[in-house]
Scaffold this active site. Structure first.
Site, PDB file in Angstrom:
ATOM      1  N   TYR A  58     115.045  13.623 -25.892  1.00  8.55           N
ATOM      2  CA  TYR A  58     116.167  12.806 -25.408  1.00  8.55           C
ATOM      3  C   TYR A  58     117.271  13.692 -24.864  1.00  8.55           C
ATOM      4  O   TYR A  58     117.752  13.508 -23.740  1.00  8.55           O
ATOM      5  CB  TYR A  58     116.693  11.935 -26.561  1.00  8.55           C
ATOM      6  CG  TYR A  58     117.882  11.079 -26.211  1.00  8.55           C
ATOM      7  CD1 TYR A  58     117.720   9.794 -25.726  1.00  8.55           C
ATOM      8  CD2 TYR A  58     119.189  11.555 -26.384  1.00  8.55           C
ATOM      9  CE1 TYR A  58     118.815   9.000 -25.413  1.00  8.55           C
ATOM     10  CE2 TYR A  58     120.284  10.776 -26.063  1.00  8.55           C
ATOM     11  CZ  TYR A  58     120.100   9.504 -25.579  1.00  8.55           C
ATOM     12  OH  TYR A  58     121.193   8.725 -25.261  1.00  8.55           O
TER      13      TYR A  58
ATOM     14  N   LYS B 110     118.656  14.373 -20.884  1.00  8.65           N
ATOM     15  CA  LYS B 110     120.076  14.227 -20.568  1.00  8.65           C
ATOM     16  C   LYS B 110     120.621  15.510 -19.940  1.00  8.65           C
ATOM     17  O   LYS B 110     121.406  15.473 -18.979  1.00  8.65           O
ATOM     18  CB  LYS B 110     120.869  13.882 -21.828  1.00  8.65           C
ATOM     19  CG  LYS B 110     120.591  12.500 -22.396  1.00  8.65           C
ATOM     20  CD  LYS B 110     121.063  11.406 -21.451  1.00  8.65           C
ATOM     21  CE  LYS B 110     120.939  10.023 -22.084  1.00  8.65           C
ATOM     22  NZ  LYS B 110     121.380   8.956 -21.156  1.00  8.65           N
TER      23      LYS B 110
END
Length: 231
Positions: A122, A126
């Site tokens: 994750y 990002k």
């Protein structure tokens, strides 16, 4: 000033939409969503589009600034590939469309811990989208990296709801470098983003060198309190 908002139906995006529409400095707010937006306002231009083919609505990206609150979760996406498609590919495509049409500022909702070198998928995605948009050369590129976003979601997330109940206690224990991970109200993050839009000067940015600003917990709080949203 004309602003395009992505993610207008999400937790933070909903607050951003209200705030941007209330700003006297903003003459038009364009939203691009997959489903019709249940919102009406004289300054609002609501565009429905297939995010796999954003070029079909490319003309709507001719704005001064883009605010991107677009994002999903691994659980909602159903796979890593789909998550990356939304949080990286869609955001990057939008950023490219805006930059090609003269947009001068891009405000991105990211997350604390974002890094292209992160071992956490994750956070790695990002970080990768942050780097990719930075390479486009926006005169003003602001990256918002809040901790856990608090607020009433349209889709219930059991784990986040449980964590939110103990967040006030955890926040007090998070000091020093850990303060960046404190939970924060989504409305506060939205207020900071709206207040930043208020300060933008498109004419000045047209002559400015590219700048990347990373905003974490304390910076977001300070910006949110810098000027109240218009009632």
């Amino acid at each position: 000033m004309n602003v395009l908002l992505l993610g207008a139906t999400g937790l933070t995006g909903r607050h951003c939409l209200e705030g941007l529409l209330a700003l006297p400095e903003v003459s038009r707010v364009t939203t691009v969503t997959r489903q019709p937006l249940d919102h009406h306002h004289p300054k609002l231009k609501a565009v429905v589009a297939d995010f796999e083919h954003l070029e079909s609505v490319a003309g709507h990206f001719e704005v001064d600034a883009l605010v991107c609150c677009l994002g999903t979760t691994l659980k909602q996406a159903g796979s890593r590939q789909r998550f990356r498609r939304v949080d990286h590919d869609y955001c990057l495509h939008a950023a490219k469309l805006g930059r090609a049409r003269g947009a001068k500022a891009f405000l991105l909702m990211s997350a604390v811990g974002a890094s292209r070198r992160s071992p956490v998928f994750y956070n790695r995605v990002k970080g990768q989208i942050e780097d990719a948009i930075a390479a486009l050369g926006y005169p003003q590129f602001s990256i918002y990296q809040p901790g856990l976003l608090l607020g009433e979601r349209q889709q219930h997330r059991r784990g986040e709801a449980a964590l939110a109940t103990v967040m006030p206690t955890l926040n007090r224990l998070m000091v020093g470098p850990l303060s960046a991970y404190r939970g924060i109200e989504s409305s506060c993050v939205a207020q900071a983003m709206v207040n930043e839009v208020r300060t933008l000067d498109p004419a000045a940015l047209k002559q400015a060198d590219p700048q990347v600003v990373i905003r974490r917990h304390e910076d977001i709080l300070a910006l949110a309190c810098a000027a109240p949203l218009v009632d």
